[in-house]
Design a protein around this motif. Structure first.
Motif, PDB file in Angstrom:
ATOM      1  N   SER A 102      42.223  36.854  28.829  1.00  0.00           N
ATOM      2  CA  SER A 102      41.071  37.382  29.536  1.00  0.00           C
ATOM      3  C   SER A 102      40.313  36.220  30.168  1.00  0.00           C
ATOM      4  O   SER A 102      39.954  35.266  29.498  1.00  0.00           O
ATOM      5  CB  SER A 102      40.241  38.157  28.514  1.00  0.00           C
ATOM      6  OG  SER A 102      38.905  37.960  28.679  1.00  0.00           O
ATOM      7  N   HIS A 109      37.038  35.068  32.600  1.00  0.00           N
ATOM      8  CA  HIS A 109      35.718  35.448  33.099  1.00  0.00           C
ATOM      9  C   HIS A 109      35.303  34.414  34.139  1.00  0.00           C
ATOM     10  O   HIS A 109      35.309  33.212  33.856  1.00  0.00           O
ATOM     11  CB  HIS A 109      34.698  35.478  31.963  1.00  0.00           C
ATOM     12  CG  HIS A 109      35.094  36.383  30.856  1.00  0.00           C
ATOM     13  ND1 HIS A 109      34.805  37.720  30.852  1.00  0.00           N
ATOM     14  CD2 HIS A 109      35.812  36.147  29.723  1.00  0.00           C
ATOM     15  CE1 HIS A 109      35.299  38.273  29.768  1.00  0.00           C
ATOM     16  NE2 HIS A 109      35.916  37.339  29.059  1.00  0.00           N
ATOM     17  N   ARG A 134      39.622  37.879  44.263  1.00  0.00           N
ATOM     18  CA  ARG A 134      40.639  38.939  44.399  1.00  0.00           C
ATOM     19  C   ARG A 134      42.001  38.335  44.703  1.00  0.00           C
ATOM     20  O   ARG A 134      43.017  38.735  44.137  1.00  0.00           O
ATOM     21  CB  ARG A 134      40.254  39.912  45.522  1.00  0.00           C
ATOM     22  CG  ARG A 134      39.310  41.006  45.109  1.00  0.00           C
ATOM     23  CD  ARG A 134      39.209  42.104  46.164  1.00  0.00           C
ATOM     24  NE  ARG A 134      38.934  41.627  47.508  1.00  0.00           N
ATOM     25  CZ  ARG A 134      37.720  41.369  48.002  1.00  0.00           C
ATOM     26  NH1 ARG A 134      36.646  41.532  47.251  1.00  0.00           N
ATOM     27  NH2 ARG A 134      37.574  40.949  49.240  1.00  0.00           N
ATOM     28  N   GLY A 173      43.369  38.447  40.636  1.00  0.00           N
ATOM     29  CA  GLY A 173      43.852  39.807  40.415  1.00  0.00           C
ATOM     30  C   GLY A 173      42.843  40.642  39.653  1.00  0.00           C
ATOM     31  O   GLY A 173      41.761  40.177  39.282  1.00  0.00           O
ATOM     32  N   PRO A 174      43.203  41.890  39.395  1.00  0.00           N
ATOM     33  CA  PRO A 174      42.256  42.834  38.803  1.00  0.00           C
ATOM     34  C   PRO A 174      41.971  42.623  37.316  1.00  0.00           C
ATOM     35  O   PRO A 174      41.002  43.163  36.796  1.00  0.00           O
ATOM     36  CB  PRO A 174      42.942  44.183  39.029  1.00  0.00           C
ATOM     37  CG  PRO A 174      44.392  43.860  39.125  1.00  0.00           C
ATOM     38  CD  PRO A 174      44.482  42.496  39.741  1.00  0.00           C
ATOM     39  N   GLU A 175      42.774  41.833  36.628  1.00  0.00           N
ATOM     40  CA  GLU A 175      42.559  41.672  35.187  1.00  0.00           C
ATOM     41  C   GLU A 175      41.414  40.724  34.853  1.00  0.00           C
ATOM     42  O   GLU A 175      40.911  40.714  33.737  1.00  0.00           O
ATOM     43  CB  GLU A 175      43.838  41.214  34.479  1.00  0.00           C
ATOM     44  CG  GLU A 175      44.345  39.863  34.902  1.00  0.00           C
ATOM     45  CD  GLU A 175      45.178  39.874  36.188  1.00  0.00           C
ATOM     46  OE1 GLU A 175      45.527  38.782  36.641  1.00  0.00           O
ATOM     47  OE2 GLU A 175      45.454  40.941  36.741  1.00  0.00           O
ATOM     48  N   ALA A 176      40.967  39.921  35.802  1.00  0.00           N
ATOM     49  CA  ALA A 176      39.865  38.991  35.546  1.00  0.00           C
ATOM     50  C   ALA A 176      38.521  39.716  35.635  1.00  0.00           C
ATOM     51  O   ALA A 176      38.348  40.651  36.413  1.00  0.00           O
ATOM     52  CB  ALA A 176      39.898  37.851  36.555  1.00  0.00           C
ATOM     53  N   ASP A 177      37.597  39.276  34.825  1.00  0.00           N
ATOM     54  CA  ASP A 177      36.228  39.775  34.868  1.00  0.00           C
ATOM     55  C   ASP A 177      35.452  38.870  35.816  1.00  0.00           C
ATOM     56  O   ASP A 177      35.135  37.740  35.475  1.00  0.00           O
ATOM     57  CB  ASP A 177      35.616  39.747  33.463  1.00  0.00           C
ATOM     58  CG  ASP A 177      34.156  40.161  33.455  1.00  0.00           C
ATOM     59  OD1 ASP A 177      33.753  40.980  34.309  1.00  0.00           O
ATOM     60  OD2 ASP A 177      33.415  39.665  32.589  1.00  0.00           O
ATOM     61  N   ASP A 212      37.585  31.457  29.390  1.00  0.00           N
ATOM     62  CA  ASP A 212      38.581  32.372  28.852  1.00  0.00           C
ATOM     63  C   ASP A 212      38.028  32.948  27.547  1.00  0.00           C
ATOM     64  O   ASP A 212      36.839  32.794  27.254  1.00  0.00           O
ATOM     65  CB  ASP A 212      39.943  31.693  28.673  1.00  0.00           C
ATOM     66  CG  ASP A 212      39.900  30.499  27.731  1.00  0.00           C
ATOM     67  OD1 ASP A 212      39.034  30.462  26.828  1.00  0.00           O
ATOM     68  OD2 ASP A 212      40.748  29.609  27.876  1.00  0.00           O
TER      69      ASP A 212
END
Length: 112
Positions: free
Chosen positions: A2, A4, A28, A32-36, A64
């Motif tokens: 994860s 951030h 973006r 990608g979409p998995e990052a906050d 992280d």
């Protein structure tokens, strides 16, 4: 893993105003979409920012699940942001940062 990523800015800052689209597009593209990914107005979200004193805009935080990888001001150019993001995507080493950055990272990791 994860990740951030937060850009700390202020609504009154004209540099930040023009940088927001650059920040969002680079995140973006590279994360990608998995990052906050968060755009944080330090005045509107003062409780989240806590005791952290931001003097230079924009300031970037990359963390992280375990530690802060990068924290500090950036020049507001797209390539500078991309270079920093690429470097810290591949390097999971902890950065030596002020405790206030660590505290902000911990708040970003907390469930919303």
């Amino acid at each position: 893993m994860s990740l951030h990523v937060a850009c700390l800015c202020a609504a009154w800052c004209r540099t930040c105003e023009s940088y927001q689209d650059v920040f969002q597009a680079a995140c973006r593209e590279l994360l990608g979409p998995e990052a906050d990914v968060r755009w944080i107005d330090i005045e509107d979200e003062a409780e989240l920012v806590g005791e952290l004193d931001i003097e230079t805009f924009p300031t970037l935080l990359v963390a992280d699940a375990a530690h802060v990888r990068f924290a500090g001001p950036l020049t507001p150019q797209p390539e500078t942001l991309r270079r920093v993001l690429r470097a810290h995507l591949n390097d999971a080493a902890a950065a030596s940062v002020a405790p206030e950055f660590e505290a902000l990272a911990a708040r970003l990791r907390a469930p919303r």
